[in-house]
Design a protein around this motif. Sequence first.
Motif, PDB file in Angstrom:
ATOM      1  N   PRO A  11      -8.679   2.969  -7.590  1.00 30.26           N
ATOM      2  CA  PRO A  11      -9.822   3.262  -7.014  1.00 30.26           C
ATOM      3  C   PRO A  11      -9.941   4.997  -6.932  1.00 30.26           C
ATOM      4  N   TYR A  12      -8.764   5.442  -6.840  1.00 29.10           N
ATOM      5  CA  TYR A  12      -8.659   6.913  -6.514  1.00 29.10           C
ATOM      6  C   TYR A  12      -8.673   7.845  -7.634  1.00 29.10           C
ATOM      7  N   LEU A  18      -0.862   0.389 -12.465  1.00 29.97           N
ATOM      8  CA  LEU A  18      -1.019  -0.322 -11.179  1.00 29.97           C
ATOM      9  C   LEU A  18       0.364  -1.387 -11.237  1.00 29.97           C
ATOM     10  N   ARG A  19       0.922  -1.277 -10.239  1.00 31.13           N
ATOM     11  CA  ARG A  19       1.869  -2.421 -10.048  1.00 31.13           C
ATOM     12  C   ARG A  19       1.806  -3.097  -8.619  1.00 31.13           C
ATOM     13  N   PRO A  20       2.099  -4.287  -8.381  1.00 26.38           N
ATOM     14  CA  PRO A  20       1.783  -4.704  -7.042  1.00 26.38           C
ATOM     15  C   PRO A  20       2.920  -4.086  -6.117  1.00 26.38           C
ATOM     16  N   SER A  21       2.462  -4.191  -4.925  1.00 26.27           N
ATOM     17  CA  SER A  21       3.279  -3.381  -3.834  1.00 26.27           C
ATOM     18  C   SER A  21       4.290  -4.459  -3.033  1.00 26.27           C
ATOM     19  N   TRP A  28      -1.275  -2.729  -3.721  1.00 30.96           N
ATOM     20  CA  TRP A  28      -1.070  -2.152  -4.932  1.00 30.96           C
ATOM     21  C   TRP A  28      -0.524  -0.606  -4.983  1.00 30.96           C
ATOM     22  N   GLU A  29       0.100  -0.273  -6.093  1.00 33.82           N
ATOM     23  CA  GLU A  29       0.597   1.035  -5.949  1.00 33.82           C
ATOM     24  C   GLU A  29       0.194   1.570  -7.312  1.00 33.82           C
ATOM     25  N   CYS A  30      -0.328   2.926  -7.408  1.00 37.86           N
ATOM     26  CA  CYS A  30      -0.632   3.488  -8.604  1.00 37.86           C
ATOM     27  C   CYS A  30       0.506   4.638  -9.028  1.00 37.86           C
ATOM     28  N   ALA A  36      -1.178   4.234  -2.799  1.00 40.06           N
ATOM     29  CA  ALA A  36      -0.816   2.657  -2.321  1.00 40.06           C
ATOM     30  C   ALA A  36      -2.282   2.438  -1.669  1.00 40.06           C
ATOM     31  N   PHE A  37      -2.822   1.226  -2.213  1.00 38.29           N
ATOM     32  CA  PHE A  37      -4.029   0.698  -1.654  1.00 38.29           C
ATOM     33  C   PHE A  37      -4.010  -0.906  -1.400  1.00 38.29           C
TER      34      PHE A  37
END
Length: 59
Positions: A11-12, A18-21, A28-30, A36-37
Amino acid sequence: MSERAAPFHCPYCGDEDLRPSEEGHGAWECAACNRAFQLKFLGLLARGVRRTDEGGEAI
C-alpha cells in the motif's frame, strides 16, 4: 472457511515483493520499501453496497 486473503501490492510503494511477517496474523513486510503493515477485516457495512450511475445518482 476460505484461505486467508493476501495483498497483491504494497500500500506504500506498490511493489509486489511481499512476505508474511512474524508479527502476527495479517502482518506483511515489503522487501522493496522495507515497510511492515497489517491488514484487518473490520466487517460488513450495515447499509450494504450502493450502486450509482455515471452521474452519481443511486440506482
